[in-house]
Write a protein that holds these residues in place. Sequence first.
Motif, mmCIF file in Angstrom:
data_model
loop_
_atom_site.group_PDB
_atom_site.id
_atom_site.type_symbol
_atom_site.label_atom_id
_atom_site.label_comp_id
_atom_site.label_asym_id
_atom_site.label_seq_id
_atom_site.Cartn_x
_atom_site.Cartn_y
_atom_site.Cartn_z
ATOM 1 N N GLU A 126 -3.945 21.575 6.184
ATOM 2 C CA GLU A 126 -4.242 20.865 4.945
ATOM 3 C C GLU A 126 -4.162 19.379 5.264
ATOM 4 N N LEU A 127 -4.937 18.573 4.555
ATOM 5 C CA LEU A 127 -4.967 17.135 4.804
ATOM 6 C C LEU A 127 -4.254 16.402 3.682
ATOM 7 N N LEU A 128 -3.259 15.611 4.050
ATOM 8 C CA LEU A 128 -2.593 14.725 3.095
ATOM 9 C C LEU A 128 -3.322 13.387 3.119
ATOM 10 N N VAL A 129 -3.715 12.920 1.941
ATOM 11 C CA VAL A 129 -4.328 11.606 1.773
ATOM 12 C C VAL A 129 -3.314 10.800 0.972
ATOM 13 N N VAL A 130 -2.634 9.885 1.650
ATOM 14 C CA VAL A 130 -1.468 9.193 1.110
ATOM 15 C C VAL A 130 -1.820 7.751 0.779
ATOM 16 N N LYS A 131 -1.496 7.298 -0.434
ATOM 17 C CA LYS A 131 -1.719 5.901 -0.824
ATOM 18 C C LYS A 131 -0.400 5.147 -0.783
ATOM 19 N N THR A 132 -0.372 4.069 0.008
ATOM 20 C CA THR A 132 0.852 3.307 0.204
ATOM 21 C C THR A 132 0.514 1.842 0.446
ATOM 22 N N THR A 133 1.486 1.100 0.933
ATOM 23 C CA THR A 133 1.286 -0.319 1.252
ATOM 24 C C THR A 133 1.588 -0.553 2.726
ATOM 25 N N ALA A 134 1.068 -1.655 3.238
ATOM 26 C CA ALA A 134 1.339 -2.021 4.630
ATOM 27 C C ALA A 134 2.830 -2.212 4.857
ATOM 28 N N GLY A 135 3.509 -2.764 3.865
ATOM 29 C CA GLY A 135 4.944 -3.001 4.000
ATOM 30 C C GLY A 135 5.769 -1.734 4.099
ATOM 31 N N ALA A 136 5.273 -0.639 3.551
ATOM 32 C CA ALA A 136 5.998 0.634 3.575
ATOM 33 C C ALA A 136 5.554 1.537 4.718
ATOM 34 N N PHE A 137 4.522 1.132 5.447
ATOM 35 C CA PHE A 137 3.932 2.042 6.427
ATOM 36 C C PHE A 137 4.914 2.523 7.491
ATOM 37 N N GLU A 138 5.672 1.647 8.089
ATOM 38 C CA GLU A 138 6.562 2.076 9.173
ATOM 39 C C GLU A 138 7.590 3.094 8.698
ATOM 40 N N LEU A 139 8.171 2.866 7.517
ATOM 41 C CA LEU A 139 9.131 3.827 6.971
ATOM 42 C C LEU A 139 8.440 5.152 6.653
ATOM 43 N N LEU A 140 7.242 5.085 6.068
ATOM 44 C CA LEU A 140 6.474 6.283 5.771
ATOM 45 C C LEU A 140 6.138 7.046 7.045
#
Length: 112
Positions: free
Chosen positions: A61-75
């Motif tokens: 299954e494909l997760l399409v995740v909406k986030t921010t550049a600032g949160a990317f490393e933690l995500l």
Amino acid sequence: MAIQDGSGEDALVVLCTVPVGQSDSIAHTIVDERLCACVNVAPSIRSFYRWKGEVETAAEELLVVKTTAGAFELLRDRLVELHPYDVPEVIAVSVAAGLPAYLSWVVDSVRP
């Protein structure tokens, strides 16, 4: 260049394939932990890839995740922690354009 919501936050879409049956748990966790605003799950995809010298096929299954550049490393780090694969797909794509109200909602949803 990624579009900003007006607050200086760059919006990202992150793609991550997961084994069938694990998407709900991973998606719920990363939204609950405010690492992203939203996750869409695209069911029933088949992936073909080379792994350890062999061509493999997997139902995923494909997760399409909406986030921010600032949160990317933690995500990214959290996805790796939650994911059963040795090397999970975690690909970030900059958002070139979008509805300003939606982008603001993404940023507001990711912030603690």
